[in-house]
Scaffold this active site. Sequence first.
Site, short mmCIF file in Angstrom:
data_model
loop_
_atom_site.label_atom_id
_atom_site.label_comp_id
_atom_site.label_asym_id
_atom_site.label_seq_id
_atom_site.Cartn_x
_atom_site.Cartn_y
_atom_site.Cartn_z
N SER A 102 -2.44 -18.85 2.01
CA SER A 102 -3.35 -17.84 2.55
C SER A 102 -3.85 -18.25 3.95
O SER A 102 -3.05 -18.43 4.85
CB SER A 102 -4.48 -17.59 1.54
OG SER A 102 -5.23 -16.49 1.88
N ASP A 152 0.49 -7.58 -2.93
CA ASP A 152 -0.61 -8.39 -2.38
C ASP A 152 -1.64 -7.43 -1.76
O ASP A 152 -1.30 -6.68 -0.84
CB ASP A 152 -0.04 -9.36 -1.33
CG ASP A 152 -1.07 -10.39 -0.88
OD1 ASP A 152 -2.24 -10.01 -0.69
OD2 ASP A 152 -0.69 -11.55 -0.70
N HIS A 183 -2.24 -11.56 -4.49
CA HIS A 183 -2.42 -12.61 -3.48
C HIS A 183 -2.44 -13.99 -4.14
O HIS A 183 -2.63 -15.00 -3.46
CB HIS A 183 -3.73 -12.35 -2.72
CG HIS A 183 -3.85 -13.13 -1.44
ND1 HIS A 183 -3.00 -12.96 -0.38
CD2 HIS A 183 -4.73 -14.10 -1.06
CE1 HIS A 183 -3.34 -13.79 0.60
NE2 HIS A 183 -4.39 -14.50 0.21
#
Length: 201
Positions: A102, A152, A183
């Site tokens: 991320s 996501d 995610h």
Amino acid sequence: MIHIFRKGSDESMPTLVLFHGTGGNEHDLLPLAGLLAPGASVLGIRGNVLENGMPRYFRRLAEGIFDEEDLIFRTHELKQFLDKAAAEYGFDSGNLVAVGYSNGANIAGSLLFHYGGIFRSAVLLHPMVPLRGLNLPSLKDVAVFIGAGTNDPIIRREETEELESLLREAGAEVTMLWGNQGHRLSSAEAEAARDWLKQQS
Ligand code: MLT
């Protein structure tokens, strides 16, 4: 920078450089590193920016809207830190694998965008395009694994595909893995990244 370095048992292996997600810390990805490359040295780095008390690697103005000036500044700051850490701990800065999730994948991407072959390979889990409008350096000798989610909620499929194209156009060898766990970092992703990493000499 706040960090943890653990020397591995096998010095012929690359050193894994770990970049956590927003709100994480230098320890977060240690279990993942153990799965990806048992025996390798690891360097976990905590992001130097705080957002409501949560560590990150660079400031953002909103979800997915980055403070580009800060992103560039933090990218160079991290490069300097990596050089210093290599000298201090004696690992080979020419044999690094980035592992980022991320926000951590985004800063690892920015390091590649600015410094080309700073990493021999990179495992980018749920990355975005860190910056647009840059002339990318050659990524000819760099292999990148991208783990992405078709569903996501914070990264559109097109953005992942744009990142894939930018990396390929700069010469990187890119392997994609699409999952459907949003995610989240899934175990399927971690296992595929491990198998992929084994194939990188
Ligand atoms: C970022 O800010 O880097 C991305 O939006 C991912 C995250 O939420 O950290």
